[in-house]
Scaffold this active site. Structure first.
Site, PDB file in Angstrom:
ATOM      1  N   CYS A   2       8.673  -6.122  15.154  1.00 31.86           N
ATOM      2  CA  CYS A   2       9.994  -7.367  14.404  1.00 31.86           C
ATOM      3  C   CYS A   2       9.084  -8.000  13.300  1.00 31.86           C
ATOM      4  O   CYS A   2       7.766  -7.041  12.487  1.00 31.86           O
ATOM      5  CB  CYS A   2       9.820  -8.315  15.662  1.00 31.86           C
ATOM      6  N   LEU A  51      13.782  -8.073  14.726  1.00 32.36           N
ATOM      7  CA  LEU A  51      14.907  -6.431  15.247  1.00 32.36           C
ATOM      8  C   LEU A  51      15.279  -6.340  17.173  1.00 32.36           C
ATOM      9  O   LEU A  51      14.173  -6.648  17.814  1.00 32.36           O
ATOM     10  CB  LEU A  51      13.673  -5.065  14.782  1.00 32.36           C
ATOM     11  N   ASN A  76       5.488  -9.988  17.973  1.00 37.53           N
ATOM     12  CA  ASN A  76       5.736  -8.867  16.991  1.00 37.53           C
ATOM     13  C   ASN A  76       4.924  -7.801  18.263  1.00 37.53           C
ATOM     14  O   ASN A  76       3.801  -7.172  17.636  1.00 37.53           O
ATOM     15  CB  ASN A  76       5.430  -8.627  15.688  1.00 37.53           C
ATOM     16  N   GLY A  77       6.035  -7.531  19.333  1.00 38.39           N
ATOM     17  CA  GLY A  77       4.692  -6.357  20.362  1.00 38.39           C
ATOM     18  C   GLY A  77       6.032  -6.457  21.488  1.00 38.39           C
ATOM     19  O   GLY A  77       6.988  -6.732  21.915  1.00 38.39           O
ATOM     20  N   THR A 335      -5.223   9.908   1.448  1.00 38.79           N
ATOM     21  CA  THR A 335      -4.295  10.856   2.312  1.00 38.79           C
ATOM     22  C   THR A 335      -2.507  10.134   3.006  1.00 38.79           C
ATOM     23  O   THR A 335      -2.387  10.709   3.057  1.00 38.79           O
ATOM     24  CB  THR A 335      -5.662  11.296   3.367  1.00 38.79           C
ATOM     25  N   ARG A 338       0.119  10.453   0.818  1.00 44.19           N
ATOM     26  CA  ARG A 338       0.533  12.244   1.445  1.00 44.19           C
ATOM     27  C   ARG A 338       1.103  12.359   1.838  1.00 44.19           C
ATOM     28  O   ARG A 338       2.566  12.610   1.938  1.00 44.19           O
ATOM     29  CB  ARG A 338      -0.024  12.966   0.861  1.00 44.19           C
ATOM     30  N   GLY A 362       3.767  11.092  17.532  1.00 40.79           N
ATOM     31  CA  GLY A 362       2.475  11.477  18.141  1.00 40.79           C
ATOM     32  C   GLY A 362       0.696  10.920  17.856  1.00 40.79           C
ATOM     33  O   GLY A 362       0.083  11.709  17.750  1.00 40.79           O
TER      34      GLY A 362
END
Length: 551
Positions: A2, A51, A76-77, A335, A338, A362
């Site tokens: 959220c 959400l 938010n959690g 990084t 990309r 992951g």
């Protein structure tokens, strides 16, 4: 996932600037929004973009309970031990929303005890109107984002899930005002003054990587006594996935075909069958042309029997979305940008083409399990351990940030089992020598822990390490080569002097140029460029490290 937003001490209350700031995080919560100004605290405003994942009826925030009407929470959690806390302390819940546990813990034990007893991911702001206190906290690894703005000259405080929700305040603040990320594993306590302004009481760091959690563990220690090292790892990772299945929305998995995402996907598919979820797990892979990731993900999806989706992207997609990615990331790290491009495009596909809202990923395995190729060059096992802890401590600035922003840009909720507190604590407690690469194989301990499980075919379980931004590339032409061509073509000025980190290549100069357009003067958002350690390379891509094994 959220969006939370709050201001304290802003003269004029809900100004047009505040309204615009609040609307800048609409993508984090498209289902509903609410913004409140307490008449008793006229300079305190709390906003929430929702959400809906759990408890569609009562899960709206700001949250107040009938038994504690002067305590207000925005969070938010996900609190994974909410039901265990309820049973352990006999809390009387009024909703089915997991974050309600925070209010009960605070009222029963105080804020410091409350935050250390949370098993989950969170960023929250809790206001106690009776004690005139404001409490702000963020989860141990910063899985859930949080920025804070402080104007000491005007005694103003503001917090938001993303910096774009605070920029307007920063631009109107005093020269000494600051805006930056709220550090993970930290708690701040503020006092509300008679004037309605606020003053910082203290900051408390309640967590560091490797520290034992204070809460009652999801897996009791006595259940692990008779297991060997590999069995414990496999059992705890499955437990980390199991507790993250709480959702009233459809669950899917990001699947690159590498070890980390494949393991998580395999475990989620196994648990979905066990819980008899009324749908097949959807898996999502992305790549350019003959990308090795697409081929590997297809192998995993076929093996697991998932409802698999493949997304192809090309140079035109990069041209179209590159600037948008930098805006959502709020970073100019090479990084990170990309790797974010394909994840951003994949999230867009999931949002537009499917009904999956919760996605497993992951992230965290490379940091925790020494998965980066450069770990082979660690001078000692002690150095390798220190680097792993450093990477975990800073993951919220790089891979964690990437994972959150690319998914939240399209209103998806991310779940990252590898960053589970019990799992990370256990893994870091294993002798360092065992956690190092073995015989040129990264994450050897993690791989061997699932060698006899049958969850994955050996060709996937022992697949060589390949960075996400490299794996999605075509074999003929790498992603970063395409990006370098585009950024060089677009770069108009290359002699601008910026404060903070100095961009040196055309690619990094273009990133910084685009970043400064949306976040001028906020170079502190990226404290350093992510680069491999112990190796001499000029580019962060794994392809430039001598051990790189991809073809």
């Amino acid at each position: 996932m959220c969006g939370i937003w709050a201001t304290f001490g802003v003269t004029g209350g809900l100004t047009p600037t505040c309204v615009k700031c609040f609307s800048n995080i609409r993508h984090r919560g498209p289902d509903a929004w609410r913004i409140e100004q307490d008449a008793r605290e006229p300079l305190a405003i709390l906003g929430f973009q929702r959400l809906a994942i759990v408890d569609g009826l009562h899960g709206m925030q700001p949250m107040r309970l009938h038994c504690y009407p002067r305590t207000t929470l925005i969070c938010n959690g996900e609190i994974y031990n909410c039901k265990r806390l309820q049973k352990q302390h006999e809390f009387q819940y009024e909703t089915n929303c997991d974050v309600e546990a925070i209010i009960h813990l605070y009222q029963r034990f105080g804020i410091e005890e409350a935050v250390t007893n949370l098993d989950g991911v969170f960023s929250f702001c809790l206001v106690d109107g009776e004690k005139k206190k404001v409490y702000i906290a963020r989860d141990p690894y910063g899985v859930r984002p949080l920025f804070s703005f402080h104007d000491p000259e005007n005694d103003v405080l503001a917090i938001c899930s993303e910096a774009k929700g605070l920029l307007g305040l920063k631009q109107n603040g005093s020269p000494n005002s600051t805006l930056g990320q709220f550090s993970p594993g930290n708690l701040q306590v503020w006092s509300i003054l008679e004037s309605g302004k606020v003053k910082l009481d203290y900051t408390h760091q309640y967590f560091t990587p490797g520290k034992a959690p204070k809460f009652e563990p999801y897996v009791p220690e006595n259940k692990l006594i008779d297991m060997n090292v590999n069995e414990k790892i496999a059992y705890l990772l499955e437990a980390a996935c199991r507790k993250r299945l709480m959702s009233d929305r459809r669950i899917g998995c990001l699947l690159s075909g590498g070890l980390d995402s494949s393991l998580i996907t395999a475990i989620v598919v196994k648990l979905a069958k066990e819980y008899k979820l009324p749908y097949k797990i959807q898996t999502f892979a992305i790549g350019m042309g003959d990308s090795p990731d697409l081929a590997a993900a297809r192998t995993v999806a076929d093996y697991l029997g998932t409802e698999h989706h493949e997304v192809q992207f090309d140079e035109n997609d990069i041209r179209k979305e590159l600037d948008n990615v930098i805006y959502h990331l709020e970073s100019y790290d090479i990084t990170t940008i990309r790797a974010s491009l394909p994840m951003y495009l994949l999230s867009k596909y999931i949002k537009e083409k499917t009904d999956t809202t919760v996605v497993f990923s992951g992230e965290g395995a490379d940091e925790l399990a020494q998965g980066y190729i450069y770990f082979r060059d660690a001078p000692s096992e002690k150095d390798a351990h220190k680097e792993s802890v450093r990477l975990l401590s800073d993951i919220y600035l790089y891979d964690g940030l990437r994972a959150d922003r690319t998914t939240s840009a399209f209103s998806l909720e991310l779940r990252v089992p590898f960053l589970d507190i019990q799992f990370t604590h256990h893994y870091l407690s294993i002798p360092p020598k065992l956690r190092q690469p073995q015989n040129g194989v990264e994450k050897h301990l993690l791989r061997s822990s699932f060698a006899k499980s049958g969850l994955l075919p050996d060709c996937v379980l022992w697949r060589h390490k390949e960075a996400f931004s490299d794996g999605v590339s075509s074999v003929k032409k790498s992603l970063f080569s395409v990006i370098k061509e585009i950024t060089t073509e677009r770069l108009q000025e290359d002699d601008i002097q910026y404060p903070g980190l100095q961009p040196k290549t055309n690619e990094s100069k273009y990133y910084r140029y685009v970043f400064e357009k949306s976040f001028p003067g906020q170079h502190n958002f990226t404290p350093y460029y992510w680069m491999p350690k112990w190796v001499q390379v000029s580019d962060p891509s794994a392809r430039f490290i001598k051990h790189y094994a991809a073809k």
